[in-house]
Design an enzyme around this catalytic site. Structure first.
Site, PDB file in Angstrom:
ATOM      1  N   ASP A  32    -125.943  10.350 -82.682  1.00 36.76           N
ATOM      2  CA  ASP A  32    -125.579   9.053 -82.121  1.00 36.76           C
ATOM      3  C   ASP A  32    -126.565   8.674 -81.024  1.00 36.76           C
ATOM      4  OD1 ASP A  32    -124.164   6.797 -81.892  1.00 36.76           O
ATOM      5  OD2 ASP A  32    -122.454   7.669 -80.830  1.00 36.76           O
TER       6      ASP A  32
ATOM      7  N   GLU B 237    -127.060  16.491 -93.110  1.00 34.09           N
ATOM      8  CA  GLU B 237    -127.423  16.584 -91.684  1.00 34.09           C
ATOM      9  C   GLU B 237    -126.320  15.926 -90.872  1.00 34.09           C
ATOM     10  OE1 GLU B 237    -130.997  14.330 -91.649  1.00 34.09           O
ATOM     11  OE2 GLU B 237    -132.091  15.833 -92.798  1.00 34.09           O
TER      12      GLU B 237
ATOM     13  N   ASP C 292    -137.469  25.355 -64.224  1.00 36.54           N
ATOM     14  CA  ASP C 292    -137.780  23.920 -64.303  1.00 36.54           C
ATOM     15  C   ASP C 292    -138.659  23.520 -63.124  1.00 36.54           C
ATOM     16  OD1 ASP C 292    -136.235  23.773 -66.473  1.00 36.54           O
ATOM     17  OD2 ASP C 292    -134.673  22.484 -65.607  1.00 36.54           O
TER      18      ASP C 292
ATOM     19  N   GLU D 265    -140.781  25.401 -61.355  1.00 32.50           N
ATOM     20  CA  GLU D 265    -142.186  25.833 -61.501  1.00 32.50           C
ATOM     21  C   GLU D 265    -142.926  24.953 -62.510  1.00 32.50           C
ATOM     22  OE1 GLU D 265    -142.705  30.471 -61.376  1.00 32.50           O
ATOM     23  OE2 GLU D 265    -140.625  29.956 -61.830  1.00 32.50           O
TER      24      GLU D 265
ATOM     25  N   LYS E 164    -125.037  13.157 -88.201  1.00 36.40           N
ATOM     26  CA  LYS E 164    -125.492  11.812 -87.842  1.00 36.40           C
ATOM     27  C   LYS E 164    -125.521  11.739 -86.320  1.00 36.40           C
ATOM     28  CE  LYS E 164    -125.071   7.028 -89.185  1.00 36.40           C
ATOM     29  NZ  LYS E 164    -125.236   6.398 -87.894  1.00 36.40           N
TER      30      LYS E 164
ATOM     31  N   CYS F 291    -105.700  -6.452 -51.397  1.00 36.69           N
ATOM     32  CA  CYS F 291    -106.237  -5.090 -51.400  1.00 36.69           C
ATOM     33  C   CYS F 291    -105.099  -4.077 -51.168  1.00 36.69           C
ATOM     34  CB  CYS F 291    -107.292  -4.953 -50.307  1.00 36.69           C
ATOM     35  SG  CYS F 291    -107.920  -3.277 -50.158  1.00 36.69           S
TER      36      CYS F 291
ATOM     37  N   LEU G 135    -128.113   3.005 -93.111  1.00 41.67           N
ATOM     38  CA  LEU G 135    -127.340   3.769 -94.095  1.00 41.67           C
ATOM     39  C   LEU G 135    -126.026   3.072 -94.354  1.00 41.67           C
ATOM     40  CD1 LEU G 135    -127.815   7.277 -92.475  1.00 41.67           C
ATOM     41  CD2 LEU G 135    -128.632   6.647 -94.741  1.00 41.67           C
TER      42      LEU G 135
ATOM     43  N   ASP H 285    -142.297  21.831 -63.254  1.00 43.97           N
ATOM     44  CA  ASP H 285    -142.582  20.533 -62.648  1.00 43.97           C
ATOM     45  C   ASP H 285    -143.736  20.619 -61.654  1.00 43.97           C
ATOM     46  OD1 ASP H 285    -140.651  19.371 -64.146  1.00 43.97           O
ATOM     47  OD2 ASP H 285    -139.109  19.393 -62.591  1.00 43.97           O
TER      48      ASP H 285
ATOM     49  N   CYS I 142    -111.717  -2.292 -44.021  1.00 38.97           N
ATOM     50  CA  CYS I 142    -110.971  -1.657 -45.107  1.00 38.97           C
ATOM     51  C   CYS I 142    -111.328  -0.159 -45.141  1.00 38.97           C
ATOM     52  CB  CYS I 142    -111.331  -2.346 -46.420  1.00 38.97           C
ATOM     53  SG  CYS I 142    -110.454  -1.691 -47.842  1.00 38.97           S
TER      54      CYS I 142
ATOM     55  N   LYS J  73    -118.594   8.900 -91.746  1.00 40.66           N
ATOM     56  CA  LYS J  73    -118.248   8.850 -90.316  1.00 40.66           C
ATOM     57  C   LYS J  73    -116.942   9.593 -90.070  1.00 40.66           C
ATOM     58  CE  LYS J  73    -121.128   5.622 -88.456  1.00 40.66           C
ATOM     59  NZ  LYS J  73    -120.659   4.555 -87.641  1.00 40.66           N
TER      60      LYS J  73
ATOM     61  N   TYR K 245    -135.878  13.589 -88.345  1.00 42.08           N
ATOM     62  CA  TYR K 245    -135.194  13.843 -89.615  1.00 42.08           C
ATOM     63  C   TYR K 245    -135.893  13.240 -90.825  1.00 42.08           C
ATOM     64  CZ  TYR K 245    -133.187   9.365 -88.157  1.00 42.08           C
ATOM     65  OH  TYR K 245    -133.024   8.090 -87.704  1.00 42.08           O
TER      66      TYR K 245
ATOM     67  N   CYS L 174    -105.866  -2.489 -47.498  1.00 40.90           N
ATOM     68  CA  CYS L 174    -105.891  -3.211 -46.213  1.00 40.90           C
ATOM     69  C   CYS L 174    -105.226  -4.575 -46.305  1.00 40.90           C
ATOM     70  CB  CYS L 174    -107.330  -3.345 -45.715  1.00 40.90           C
ATOM     71  SG  CYS L 174    -108.297  -4.510 -46.681  1.00 40.90           S
TER      72      CYS L 174
ATOM     73  N   CYS M 261    -112.592  -6.539 -52.529  1.00 38.41           N
ATOM     74  CA  CYS M 261    -111.956  -6.711 -51.231  1.00 38.41           C
ATOM     75  C   CYS M 261    -113.094  -7.052 -50.262  1.00 38.41           C
ATOM     76  CB  CYS M 261    -111.270  -5.421 -50.791  1.00 38.41           C
ATOM     77  SG  CYS M 261    -110.839  -5.468 -49.040  1.00 38.41           S
TER      78      CYS M 261
HETATM   79  S1  IVH Z   1    -131.781   9.111 -92.201  1.00 38.74           S
HETATM   80  C1  IVH Z   1    -132.643   5.034 -94.546  1.00 38.74           C
HETATM   81  N1  IVH Z   1    -130.643  10.953 -90.830  1.00 38.74           N
HETATM   82  O1  IVH Z   1    -128.447   6.343 -88.601  1.00 38.74           O
HETATM   83  C2  IVH Z   1    -132.204   5.485 -93.248  1.00 38.74           C
HETATM   84  N2  IVH Z   1    -130.454   8.723 -90.043  1.00 38.74           N
HETATM   85  O2  IVH Z   1    -127.641   3.729 -90.199  1.00 38.74           O
HETATM   86  C3  IVH Z   1    -132.572   6.895 -93.119  1.00 38.74           C
HETATM   87  N3  IVH Z   1    -129.224   8.509 -87.972  1.00 38.74           N
HETATM   88  O3  IVH Z   1    -131.098   4.117 -88.168  1.00 38.74           O
HETATM   89  C4  IVH Z   1    -132.026   7.433 -91.909  1.00 38.74           C
HETATM   90  N4  IVH Z   1    -128.786  10.636 -87.692  1.00 38.74           N
HETATM   91  O4  IVH Z   1    -130.799   5.905 -86.446  1.00 38.74           O
HETATM   92  C5  IVH Z   1    -130.881   9.647 -90.914  1.00 38.74           C
HETATM   93  N5  IVH Z   1    -129.698  12.741 -89.728  1.00 38.74           N
HETATM   94  C6  IVH Z   1    -129.944  11.442 -89.800  1.00 38.74           C
HETATM   95  C7  IVH Z   1    -129.481  10.512 -88.831  1.00 38.74           C
HETATM   96  C8  IVH Z   1    -129.757   9.157 -89.004  1.00 38.74           C
HETATM   97  C9  IVH Z   1    -128.644   9.437 -87.188  1.00 38.74           C
HETATM   98  C10 IVH Z   1    -129.199   7.055 -87.675  1.00 38.74           C
HETATM   99  C11 IVH Z   1    -130.563   6.418 -87.720  1.00 38.74           C
HETATM  100  C12 IVH Z   1    -130.473   5.267 -88.652  1.00 38.74           C
HETATM  101  C13 IVH Z   1    -129.001   5.078 -88.776  1.00 38.74           C
HETATM  102  C14 IVH Z   1    -128.708   4.583 -90.162  1.00 38.74           C
END
Ligand code: IVH
Length: 669
Positions: free
Chosen positions: A118, A114, A34, A36, A116, A407, A84, A38, A431, A313, A226, A410, A425
């Site tokens: 976060d 796929e 990393d 090198e 999801k 506190c 979604l 940078d 303290c 979920k 994606y 103290c 405090c």
């Molecule tokens: S497809 C029509 N694929 O989930 C929406 N979304 O509530 C198509 N997200 O705003 C999204 N992983 O930020 C898709 N593998 C994935 C995802 C993904 C996370 C998020 C995305 C989107 C939100 C939908």
């Protein structure tokens, strides 16, 4: 170096960096460290600063940032960014599958699953292969232009090179902060008593909206793509679109799977429920998409979400345990943090014994009492959270929690400022955890780096009456330390050497070491760079402080308070006398003369010989400073054509000298 040589050096360096980047992100091979990597980037940035005419729009130097965005411009999405619909149960997922079957009568179909991710959704536009726009989701129709910040994401191609590339296309994905980066960031914040960041998602979202892209670059965001949208080429399935993205060099999470039936989808859900915790980022479920793009069209969308996809979920993992008691910690700044001590309980692979309660409001909100049966959850947060109380199991004699009024260290009466959730405090000078905390902060690696001392040494020196303030370190003698139990000659000398060496630590780190509330490492760098010395910073007004990118009301207020306190003034003065660095060292290795040293400029309008950015570079190269707005302290307003009349008027009213491009060039000579 001639211009021709510079051009060729820039091109060679860029090619090298692109190669290493490609190897790292596409082939998972680290050919250089990393450090090198940078260094190479830094060389490129320096060369481009001297030869801005060879700074190409897809230069890898954009990964280090440097652009300041005051306001993020709104942009309309070419295709709306939908969300979604969510489900939490297998039944609802089966119902989704039945709806798909009904809507595609007598047709076979497949799913593409796929994880999801976060993070934060992003939409990227490429024109002639070049990344031209990165936008947040916003309300789905209109987002914010965050291009400069997105360009710092190293896995994101700035240019796509391929045969038959559509002239324009959009890709979408999720920007995220890897958990390891988030944990590291929080460790640093903990060490400097800054408030901890809640979770990687919120941090990603905040980071993408930072004004200074060089700060964004330090945050090491990453991105999984994606989806691909283009009118230029037709892809029959989502699977093919994903393959296309991978081929073009976009980073796609390798966790996807094509599933022939809903049963296979359930298997996928099952397979990833635990395994997902080994991934570098947080995931909160899976996304199930109908694979065929033609069938997606047939299924269509509602105003909010597509009918061809759904998110399943995972339930957050929780456990039930008993709250034993609450203890209160006192931080370096005097902030009080209540901590819940729990009966140890197994949760998501670890044994949980403690949970953060944040502040008195949180205790009230939960309505918990000692001895209560509570639920704890481990979500995206590092420390588990108490999410609920089972009051039906509460002991008859239990009493509501009385938040401490004094506190625990103290016994000073605590204060809680209006609008603040946290108790403090106020006994800064008496303290013990505050005194020791400030010195521990001062000597830490990212500050004065006196690594021959540790927490225990600080505690011992404090208890022996040797140090009460950071400046006392610089008055320690060999005999002071040698006389203490357990300190031999070498250990004593190491400590003294470490203290002596700290006098060479540059100003930004000294400023950070002072431990001004809300002034973390990055903020200290910004302030040091802007004001260049502690003397100028100490007299800066509220207005001047908030003019600095990333500095808001809260930080400005804290800096003002710090320098108005006579104890702090005394400390700074003592440290100055000890020989610490309290101003920026001007880099004299620069080949350009430094005629503009100490002079401030605002650059406005259009120029004949140079672009505005080039002029700004010239100012900096010659030792001057570029400010963003006209104030009484400004030396010159460098005015091009088309400069707004308001700026000129303000400069005239404040008696700021207004100069032309010609005047400016004459100054350089
Ligand atoms: S497809 C029509 N694929 O989930 C929406 N979304 O509530 C198509 N997200 O705003 C999204 N992983 O930020 C898709 N593998 C994935 C995802 C993904 C996370 C998020 C995305 C989107 C939100 C939908």
């Amino acid at each position: 170096m001639t211009a021709e040589e510079a051009k060729s050096a820039i091109e060679q360096l860029s090619a090298k960096i692109r190669h290493y980047n490609h190897q790292y992100y596409q082939n998972s091979v680290s050919e250089v460290s990393d450090y090198e990597f940078d260094q190479l980037l830094e060389q490129l940035v320096q060369l481009e600063e001297q030869y801005p005419q060879y700074r190409y729009p897809d230069s890898p130097s954009q990964r280090v940032g440097g652009t300041i965005t005051k306001d993020f411009e709104p942009v309309y999405h070419t295709y709306p960014m939908l969300s979604l619909s969510n489900t939490y149960s297998e039944e609802e997922l089966t119902e989704f599958d039945q709806r798909v079957t009904r809507s595609l009568p007598a047709q076979a179909y497949e799913y593409f699953c796929e994880l999801k991710f976060d993070g934060v959704a992003i939409s990227l536009r490429y024109e002639d292969g070049l990344l031209t726009l990165a936008a947040t989701r916003g309300d789905g129709v209109r987002g914010d232009d965050i291009t400069a910040n997105a360009k710092t994401i190293r896995s994101l191609p700035l240019r796509v090179k391929a045969d038959n590339l559509p002239p324009t296309f959009e890709v979408r994905g999720e920007v995220f902060m890897p958990r390891s980066v988030f944990d590291q960031l929080n460790q640093e914040r903990e060490a400097s008593s800054e408030a901890l960041l809640a979770n990687p998602r919120n941090t990603t979202s905040g980071t993408l909206k930072m004004q200074d892209s060089s700060v964004v670059a330090q945050r090491k965001l990453d991105c999984y793509l994606y989806s691909l949208a283009t009118d230029g080429i037709h892809v029959e399935t989502h699977q093919k679109a994903i393959a296309q993205l991978e081929k073009w060099g976009f980073q796609v999470s390798p966790t996807y799977r094509k599933c022939e039936s809903i049963e296979e989808v359930f298997r996928y859900i099952n397979d990833w429920e635990e395994k997902r915790r080994e991934l570098p980022l947080d995931t909160d479920g899976i996304v199930i998409k109908v694979n065929s793009t033609q069938q997606q069209k047939l299924l269509g969308s509602t105003a909010k979400s597509p009918r061809w996809a759904i998110a399943y979920k995972y339930k957050t993992q929780s456990a039930v345990t008993v709250l034993r008691n609450i203890t209160y910690q006192v931080g370096r700044t005097g902030a009080i943090t209540p901590v819940a001590n729990l009966e140890p309980v197994a949760l998501a692979g670890t044994v949980v014994k403690r949970a953060s309660l944040y502040n008195a409001d949180e205790i009230d909100r939960l309505g918990i009492r000692c001895g209560d049966t509570v639920s704890v959850e481990k979500g995206g947060e590092i420390i588990p959270k108490i999410t609920g109380v089972d009051t039906s199991r509460r002991a008859a004699q239990s009493q509501p929690i009385q938040y401490i009024t004094h506190c625990p260290e103290c016994n000073t009466s605590l204060i809680r400022q209006e609008g603040e959730a946290v108790h403090f405090c106020p006994n800064q000078t008496g303290c013990p955890p505050q005194i020791k905390g400030r010195i521990e902060h001062f000597i830490q690696r990212n500050a004065m780096n006196i690594d021959s001392m540790g927490k225990e040494t600080v505690a011992l020196f404090y208890e022996q009456g040797l140090v009460q303030n950071a400046d006392d370190l610089y008055h320690l003698s060999f005999d002071d330390i040698y006389a203490l139990e357990g300190f031999k000659e070498q250990a004593t000398q190491n400590i003294l050497n470490g203290i002596e060496a700290s006098k060479q630590i540059p100003f930004p780190r000294v400023l950070f070491a002072l431990g001004i509330r809300y002034v973390g490492r990055t903020v200290a760098e910004k302030l040091a760079e802007h004001f260049s010395s502690i003397d100028l910073l100490a007299i800066a007004s509220h207005e001047q402080l908030i003019e600095v990118p990333e500095i808001g009301e809260r930080i400005a207020q804290s800096v003002l308070e710090y320098f108005s306190d006579p104890e702090n003034q005394q400390l700074v003065s003592e440290l100055k006398q000890a020989g610490l660095q309290f101003s920026l060292q001007i880099d004299n290795q620069n080949s350009e003369n430094q005629v503009l040293s100490g002079k401030t400029f605002v650059v406005s309008g259009v120029f004949e010989q140079f672009s505005r950015e080039e002029i700004k570079e010239k100012i900096k190269l010659h030792g001057g400073k570029v400010l963003s707005s006209v104030s009484a302290k400004l030396d010159f307003l460098l005015a091009g054509t088309n400069m707004g009349p308001a700026k000129r008027k303000k400069a005239e009213s404040l008696d700021v000298q207004i100069i032309s491009e010609g005047d400016f060039l004459a100054m350089l000579d």
